[in-house]
Design a protein around this motif. Structure first.
Motif, PDB file in Angstrom:
ATOM      1  N   MET A 190     102.421  24.667  86.536  1.00 24.83           N
ATOM      2  CA  MET A 190     101.379  25.124  85.689  1.00 24.83           C
ATOM      3  C   MET A 190     102.836  25.388  84.466  1.00 24.83           C
ATOM      4  SD  MET A 190      99.277  28.589  87.151  1.00 24.83           S
ATOM      5  CE  MET A 190      98.728  28.937  85.413  1.00 24.83           C
ATOM      6  N   VAL A 191     103.721  25.723  84.580  1.00 20.40           N
ATOM      7  CA  VAL A 191     104.716  26.016  84.166  1.00 20.40           C
ATOM      8  C   VAL A 191     105.569  24.326  83.600  1.00 20.40           C
ATOM      9  CG1 VAL A 191     106.978  26.654  83.206  1.00 20.40           C
ATOM     10  CG2 VAL A 191     105.784  28.268  85.096  1.00 20.40           C
ATOM     11  N   PHE A 192     105.071  23.371  84.057  1.00 16.99           N
ATOM     12  CA  PHE A 192     105.442  22.455  83.651  1.00 16.99           C
ATOM     13  C   PHE A 192     104.596  21.855  82.856  1.00 16.99           C
ATOM     14  CE2 PHE A 192     104.679  17.339  84.688  1.00 16.99           C
ATOM     15  CZ  PHE A 192     106.264  16.758  83.843  1.00 16.99           C
ATOM     16  N   THR A 193     103.749  21.858  83.101  1.00 21.32           N
ATOM     17  CA  THR A 193     102.516  21.418  81.778  1.00 21.32           C
ATOM     18  C   THR A 193     102.704  22.330  81.500  1.00 21.32           C
ATOM     19  OG1 THR A 193     100.642  21.451  84.065  1.00 21.32           O
ATOM     20  CG2 THR A 193     100.167  20.937  81.860  1.00 21.32           C
ATOM     21  N   THR A 194     102.392  23.208  80.857  1.00 22.83           N
ATOM     22  CA  THR A 194     102.451  24.359  79.418  1.00 22.83           C
ATOM     23  C   THR A 194     103.978  23.431  78.719  1.00 22.83           C
ATOM     24  OG1 THR A 194     101.541  25.893  80.568  1.00 22.83           O
ATOM     25  CG2 THR A 194     103.337  26.760  78.776  1.00 22.83           C
ATOM     26  N   SER A 195     105.298  23.432  79.664  1.00 22.96           N
ATOM     27  CA  SER A 195     106.202  22.777  78.431  1.00 22.96           C
ATOM     28  C   SER A 195     105.928  21.482  78.276  1.00 22.96           C
ATOM     29  CB  SER A 195     107.403  22.619  79.748  1.00 22.96           C
ATOM     30  OG  SER A 195     107.530  23.798  80.040  1.00 22.96           O
ATOM     31  N   VAL A 196     105.266  20.708  78.964  1.00 21.76           N
ATOM     32  CA  VAL A 196     104.417  19.597  78.165  1.00 21.76           C
ATOM     33  C   VAL A 196     103.213  19.879  77.188  1.00 21.76           C
ATOM     34  CG1 VAL A 196     103.891  17.605  78.408  1.00 21.76           C
ATOM     35  CG2 VAL A 196     105.079  17.910  80.182  1.00 21.76           C
ATOM     36  N   VAL A 197     102.629  20.344  77.536  1.00 20.50           N
ATOM     37  CA  VAL A 197     101.767  20.203  75.803  1.00 20.50           C
ATOM     38  C   VAL A 197     102.331  21.635  75.022  1.00 20.50           C
ATOM     39  CG1 VAL A 197      99.056  22.308  76.482  1.00 20.50           C
ATOM     40  CG2 VAL A 197      99.383  20.469  78.064  1.00 20.50           C
ATOM     41  N   PHE A 198     103.167  22.781  74.993  1.00 15.91           N
ATOM     42  CA  PHE A 198     102.864  23.568  74.293  1.00 15.91           C
ATOM     43  C   PHE A 198     103.930  22.605  73.052  1.00 15.91           C
ATOM     44  CE2 PHE A 198     105.486  26.351  72.083  1.00 15.91           C
ATOM     45  CZ  PHE A 198     104.511  27.184  71.183  1.00 15.91           C
ATOM     46  N   ARG A 235     102.428  33.862  65.984  1.00 14.11           N
ATOM     47  CA  ARG A 235     101.228  34.233  66.213  1.00 14.11           C
ATOM     48  C   ARG A 235     100.819  32.626  65.829  1.00 14.11           C
ATOM     49  NH1 ARG A 235     100.859  39.388  61.619  1.00 14.11           N
ATOM     50  NH2 ARG A 235     101.871  41.421  63.390  1.00 14.11           N
ATOM     51  N   ALA A 236     101.055  31.984  66.109  1.00 16.86           N
ATOM     52  CA  ALA A 236     100.376  30.258  66.597  1.00 16.86           C
ATOM     53  C   ALA A 236      99.982  29.653  68.147  1.00 16.86           C
ATOM     54  CB  ALA A 236     101.339  29.652  65.936  1.00 16.86           C
ATOM     55  N   PHE A 237      98.781  30.288  68.231  1.00 13.11           N
ATOM     56  CA  PHE A 237      98.714  29.420  69.831  1.00 13.11           C
ATOM     57  C   PHE A 237      97.161  30.043  69.975  1.00 13.11           C
ATOM     58  CE2 PHE A 237     100.219  34.318  70.135  1.00 13.11           C
ATOM     59  CZ  PHE A 237      98.728  34.838  70.423  1.00 13.11           C
ATOM     60  N   GLU A 238      96.404  29.395  68.745  1.00 17.47           N
ATOM     61  CA  GLU A 238      95.408  29.962  68.750  1.00 17.47           C
ATOM     62  C   GLU A 238      94.862  28.373  69.704  1.00 17.47           C
ATOM     63  OE1 GLU A 238      96.422  26.817  65.894  1.00 17.47           O
ATOM     64  OE2 GLU A 238      96.394  29.118  65.737  1.00 17.47           O
ATOM     65  N   GLY A 239      93.212  27.860  70.256  1.00 13.19           N
ATOM     66  CA  GLY A 239      93.283  27.491  70.787  1.00 13.19           C
ATOM     67  C   GLY A 239      92.905  26.905  71.680  1.00 13.19           C
ATOM     68  N   PRO A 240      92.461  26.339  73.152  1.00  6.02           N
ATOM     69  CA  PRO A 240      91.982  26.052  74.127  1.00  6.02           C
ATOM     70  C   PRO A 240      93.761  25.849  74.270  1.00  6.02           C
ATOM     71  CG  PRO A 240      91.123  24.614  73.357  1.00  6.02           C
ATOM     72  CD  PRO A 240      91.015  25.224  72.056  1.00  6.02           C
ATOM     73  N   TYR A 241      94.500  25.164  73.706  1.00  2.00           N
ATOM     74  CA  TYR A 241      96.148  24.917  74.318  1.00  2.00           C
ATOM     75  C   TYR A 241      96.655  25.567  74.442  1.00  2.00           C
ATOM     76  CZ  TYR A 241      94.215  19.929  74.661  1.00  2.00           C
ATOM     77  OH  TYR A 241      93.421  18.984  74.978  1.00  2.00           O
ATOM     78  N   GLY A 242      96.841  26.459  74.028  1.00  2.23           N
ATOM     79  CA  GLY A 242      97.256  28.462  72.692  1.00  2.23           C
ATOM     80  C   GLY A 242      97.757  28.728  74.099  1.00  2.23           C
ATOM     81  N   THR A 243      96.205  29.307  74.401  1.00  2.00           N
ATOM     82  CA  THR A 243      95.934  30.057  75.078  1.00  2.00           C
ATOM     83  C   THR A 243      96.181  29.822  76.581  1.00  2.00           C
ATOM     84  OG1 THR A 243      93.972  30.773  73.801  1.00  2.00           O
ATOM     85  CG2 THR A 243      93.645  31.362  75.955  1.00  2.00           C
ATOM     86  N   TRP A 244      96.545  28.187  76.743  1.00  2.00           N
ATOM     87  CA  TRP A 244      96.519  28.564  78.388  1.00  2.00           C
ATOM     88  C   TRP A 244      97.957  28.107  78.630  1.00  2.00           C
ATOM     89  CZ3 TRP A 244      95.863  27.028  82.911  1.00  2.00           C
ATOM     90  CH2 TRP A 244      96.755  26.233  83.946  1.00  2.00           C
ATOM     91  N   CYS A 245      98.434  28.063  77.901  1.00  2.00           N
ATOM     92  CA  CYS A 245      99.871  28.246  77.453  1.00  2.00           C
ATOM     93  C   CYS A 245     100.676  30.152  77.758  1.00  2.00           C
ATOM     94  CB  CYS A 245     101.005  27.854  76.128  1.00  2.00           C
ATOM     95  SG  CYS A 245     100.812  26.145  75.985  1.00  2.00           S
ATOM     96  N   MET A 246      99.825  30.919  76.749  1.00  2.00           N
ATOM     97  CA  MET A 246     100.311  31.554  77.021  1.00  2.00           C
ATOM     98  C   MET A 246      99.376  32.787  78.579  1.00  2.00           C
ATOM     99  SD  MET A 246     101.844  33.421  74.262  1.00  2.00           S
ATOM    100  CE  MET A 246     101.426  35.263  73.598  1.00  2.00           C
TER     101      MET A 246
END
Length: 288
Positions: free
Chosen positions: A91-99, A37-48
């Protein structure tokens, strides 16, 4: 009464196995993050969104191929699946770096951090699954029957995706003519590239009054020249007379403008490679 046929090759081939791994891994990734339950904000929303989107579309692709329903769709299936696998890889590569850079703090302790670290590891494995699919579905040299499975086709998806990343960082910029020109370059090239992808998937290339290969050479030449100007003008007008603020966090304008600078260089290189491959498609023919 129509009887549904089942094509087991859709899940037993190497491509099918890679897709199954991607489905399972993306599901595990967003489940682990959702449990924290810790995916708040634009970066968390993008990853999910990335994990859920890739899971849903890949599952749909596998079901359509398993039940052999994809020929009924009014689109080029090979081009669609090739474009999606390349998009999912990026997309998954970006998420694997951003998260991990956004949500995992050092020192890492506790069950919450352990689940976040596990989600990052699973996301990296999911990236590898999609990358393997891209490699398996890539067209052989000289084969342009499925354009988006060729190197120029993959580059088109890459160019459009990088342009989207650039747009996400363009929240603030001055009204100087040089920066406005750069934004125009990003927008024009993105729109044309996206239209090429859509026309290819929608089997609309026959409506273009000139051969695709020659059109790509002309467009890539123009896009390359435009990106050369943007590569020079964006950092010149963005950082001229302005130093990095002392307290510059994740959302600092300086960091975002620096990100746009590097992404512009990446797209410049992509259009250069794209031009080389497109030129080879026109002037260098494979032997019969």
């Amino acid at each position: 009464m129509a009887v549904a046929t089942v094509n087991l090759h859709a899940v037993t081939s190497w491509v099918g196995i890679a897709r199954l791994f991607a489905i399972v891994l993306s599901c595990i990734a967003f489940s682990l993050v959702a449990s924290t339950r810790a995916f708040e904000g634009p970066y968390g929303t993008w990853c999910m969104f990335t994990w859920c989107f890739c899971f849903a579309v890949t599952l749909l692709v596998v079901l359509l191929e398993l039940l052999e329903l994809y020929p009924k769709l009014p689109l080029s299936w090979d081009d669609f699946t090739s474009a999606f696998s390349m998009l999912a890889t990026l997309m998954v590569f970006t998420t694997s770096v951003v998260f991990p850079s956004t949500f995992i703090n050092s020192p890492c302790s506790g069950s919450k951090c352990a689940r976040q670290a596990m989600a990052t590891t699973v996301s990296c494995l999911c990236f590898l699954a999609y990358a393997i699919e891209v490699g398996l579905t890539r067209a052989k040299p000289g084969d342009i029957s499925s354009f988006l499975s060729t190197v120029p086709g993959f580059l088109k998806v890459f160019e459009a995706y990088v342009a989207c990343l650039i747009f996400s960082l363009l929240d603030t910029f001055s009204s100087e003519a040089g920066l406005q020109w750069c934004v125009a370059v990003y927008s024009i090239c993105f729109i044309v590239t996206l239209l090429i992808i859509i026309f290819t998937i929608g089997r609309c290339l026959s409506y273009i009054p000139c051969p695709l290969e020659k059109m790509l050479v002309a467009y890539n030449t123009l896009a390359l020249m435009m990106y050369i100007t943007a590569t020079i003008l964006w950092p010149l007008y963005s950082f001229r007379g302005r130093s990095r603020p002392e307290s510059c966090g994740r959302d600092c304008w300086w960091n975002k403008h620096l990100g746009v600078t590097f992404l512009t260089i990446f797209n410049l290189i992509a259009y250069l490679v794209d031009l080389v491959y497109s030129t080879k498609m026109v002037f260098v023919r494979a032997p019969p």
